[in-house]
Design a protein around this motif. Structure first.
Motif: not given
Length: 218
Positions: A56, A58-60, A62-63, A66, A77, A81
């Motif tokens: 996964i 990193t930007e996902n 930290h979103n 998500n 999900r 994450h």
């Protein structure tokens, strides 16, 4: 009310609100200690250890979007994450804070249980939306009724890990400093949680309702 007998024949009573969906987690200790050991013995750096099989981004991780939960797919999900983010948290404890592997593993395992079992699994809320109240609900009610032998020493590890995780999240800009501080303050109230455990064990008659209402779950 559920009544059962311990292995030495002592009569024990557990007061469980079935309607509220409480259940005893018979496998918790095995999972907690196994996970703590696995983290403590894995000291590879992030660049040589995959975050998970799906890598996964990193930007996902930290979103915050998500981690929103509406459907079962959302929950799956969010848990995936969260697991990946916790692995990065563990690596940060090892390499940024230079903690002993056992201490780092204990903190990461404690945060893992609080976040994935309670915040995501029970509350079904975004992990970055957790508050001090969320922590008090976990430590002062859910953890106690969920486990056969709730105890403060075990709970302290979970709360210490949770507080450390949210401090880590402030460095990433995922939660505010005030939010992390309020969560840390709730995590430090171990004397209150010890009293809740003692009061739970001393429940008699129909006393569970009053005990539960003193620190109700969401």
């Amino acid at each position: 009310m559920i009544e059962y007998y311990s292995v030495d024949g002592t009569h024990v009573k557990e007061f469980i609100s079935i309607a509220a969906g409480f259940k005893i987690d018979l496998t918790f200790k095995a999972r907690f200690w196994s996970y703590r050991h696995s983290l403590a013995t894995n000291t590879k750096r992030p660049e040589s250890t995959p975050v998970n099989a799906n890598q996964i981004a990193t930007e996902n991780l930290h979103n915050a979007a998500n981690y929103e939960i509406t459907t079962l797919d959302d929950e799956i999900r969010a848990e995936r994450h969260c697991t990946a983010l916790l692995k990065l948290f563990h690596q940060s404890l090892l390499h940024d804070l230079e903690l002993d592997p056992l201490e780092a593993g204990t903190l990461a395992a404690g945060a893992d249980y609080t976040l994935r079992e309670f915040v995501i699994g029970h509350c079904r809320i975004n992990i970055f939306a957790a508050t001090a109240t969320t922590i008090r609900q976990f430590a002062g009610n859910w953890y106690i009724v969920r486990n056969l032998e709730p105890n403060t020493e075990e709970l302290k590890d979970m709360l210490a890990g949770t507080a450390a995780f949210y401090r880590y999240c402030t460095d990433l800009g995922l939660v505010s400093v005030n939010q992390a501080a309020e969560i840390a303050a709730a995590c430090s109230q171990t004397a209150d949680y010890q009293q809740r455990i003692e009061d739970f064990h001393n429940i008699a008659g129909n006393g569970f309702t009053a005990w539960n209402q003193a620190c109700p779950l969401p």
